[in-house]
Design an enzyme around this catalytic site. Structure first.
Site, PDB file in Angstrom:
ATOM      1  N   GLY A 263       0.851  -1.175   0.000  1.00 35.78           N
ATOM      2  CA  GLY A 263       0.000   0.000   0.000  1.00 35.78           C
ATOM      3  C   GLY A 263       0.901   1.244   0.000  1.00 35.78           C
TER       4      GLY A 263
ATOM      5  CB  SER B 262       4.666  -3.186  -3.142  1.00 37.36           C
ATOM      6  OG  SER B 262       4.127  -2.079  -3.814  1.00 37.36           O
ATOM      7  CD1 TRP B 263       3.446  -0.085   2.984  1.00 36.93           C
ATOM      8  CD2 TRP B 263       4.717   1.684   2.500  1.00 36.93           C
ATOM      9  NE1 TRP B 263       3.700   0.578   4.164  1.00 36.93           N
ATOM     10  CE2 TRP B 263       4.481   1.671   3.895  1.00 36.93           C
ATOM     11  CE3 TRP B 263       5.503   2.709   1.961  1.00 36.93           C
ATOM     12  CZ2 TRP B 263       4.992   2.638   4.758  1.00 36.93           C
ATOM     13  CZ3 TRP B 263       6.018   3.675   2.825  1.00 36.93           C
ATOM     14  CH2 TRP B 263       5.756   3.637   4.202  1.00 36.93           C
TER      15      TRP B 263
ATOM     16  CG  ASP C 101       6.992  -3.988 -10.480  1.00 30.11           C
ATOM     17  OD1 ASP C 101       6.114  -3.128 -10.658  1.00 30.11           O
ATOM     18  OD2 ASP C 101       7.309  -4.426  -9.350  1.00 30.11           O
TER      19      ASP C 101
END
Length: 326
Positions: free
Chosen positions: A58, A125-126, A282
């Protein structure tokens, strides 16, 4: 010699590892970390196993149950938690006292609560951003890092995905992302979204939350997953938490002191073993950041998946994450 696996031949079906069976937590709880926030945490697997803390994406994404399945439950004590405002943590979508520094402290609070000396840190990711921030601040508490889809909240990463860059590859999805914002405000889309996601018009807030979330879901996999998009469209609570918290962090540059702070401080990780799993295609978190991290962090192994985008569910990424944890 530093290891790197650059674009090996596409995985055959036989070589791909798959998720471990579904399991349920043996311990769950809520930890009050401020006057405002209560965070949900859980433990599953082997209570006497190798502890691993799982950091979701996120920010605002929450920890889905299938994340438990990336670890051998006989070998690992799997700790997961929903970050402030996300998932089961309360209050949902709350931006008060919600910064990277607060989340790093929350990780330490969970470690102390569960009486863990050192643990493996797992995030994508986050989740990779938060893992790096935590590990650079608390190197003495980290056994190893398993990271995916590296993201450091550099300005160029944010501009690429939310202003100009990924839009060239997904013009169809980008058109829908632009739709809620008047043309005169499109010169700074993150700020335009932030005004609406933190405003008083609930209908406008929800419309923008869905559009923001759908954009990310539509671009996260090499082959678009309709279920990802459906969740962003149909689950209002998820969309609001995901969009509000992400946008809050992004317009504030992740609350870091300087642009590029995590890469600049990556030398602090030397001495900690790690694996970086990166999809070649990505577009959410392009490979340039994983590449820069692998150059700065000498004890990391970079594994590039030739037929993958961003998602933790991409078969090649999933397989290499499990191979790393095994």
């Amino acid at each position: 010699k530093k290891k790197s696996k650059m674009d090996p031949p596409p995985h055959s079906i036989k070589s791909l590892l798959t998720l471990y069976p579904e399991i349920q937590p043996y311990n769950t709880g809520f930890l009050k970390v401020s006057d405002v926030h209560n965070i949900y945490y859980e433990e599953s697997g082997n209570a006497n196993g190798n502890p691993v803390i799982v950091l979701h994406g996120g920010p605002g994404g929450g920890c889905p149950e299938f994340y438990r399945q990336y670890f051998n439950p006989a070998s690992y004590r799997i700790i997961m938690f929903d970050q402030r405002g996300a998932g089961k943590s309360t209050p949902s979508a709350c931006l008060i006292d919600n910064t990277t520094h607060h989340l790093v402290q929350d990780i330490e609070s969970i470690r102390i609560l569960l009486k863990i000396e050192k643990w493996v840190v797992f995030g994508g990711s986050w989740g990779s951003t938060l893992a790096l921030a935590y590990a650079e601040a608390h190197t003495d508490r980290v056994k190893a890092l398993i990271l995916r889809g590296i993201f450091t909240l550099c300005r160029k990463e944010l501009i690429w995905f939310y202003q100009e860059g990924a839009s060239f590859l997904f013009p169809d999805a980008w058109e829908k992302f632009l739709a809620p914002i008047p043309p005169v405000e499109r010169y700074d889309l993150m700020s335009a979204y932030h005004r609406r996601l933190t405003g008083d018009d609930d209908a406008e807030k929800l419309k923008c939350a869905k559009a923001w979330s759908v954009w990310e879901m539509a671009t996260s996999r090499l082959y678009i997953d309709p279920e990802y998009i459906k969740r962003a469209e149909d689950d209002a609570e998820f969309a609001l938490a995901f969009a509000r918290i992400e946008c809050h962090y992004f317009v504030n540059g992740g609350f870091f002191k300087e642009d590029g702070e995590l890469i600049n401080n990556a030398h602090k990780l030397n001495g900690i073993k790690g694996v970086i799993v990166q999809g070649r295609y990505d577009v959410v978190c392009p490979m340039m950041t994983a590449w820069a991290l692998s150059k700065a962090w000498k004890d990391a192994e970079l594994v590039v998946i030739p037929d993958a985008g961003h998602s933790i569910k991409e078969p090649g990424i999933l397989s290499e994450l499990i191979r790393a944890s095994d």
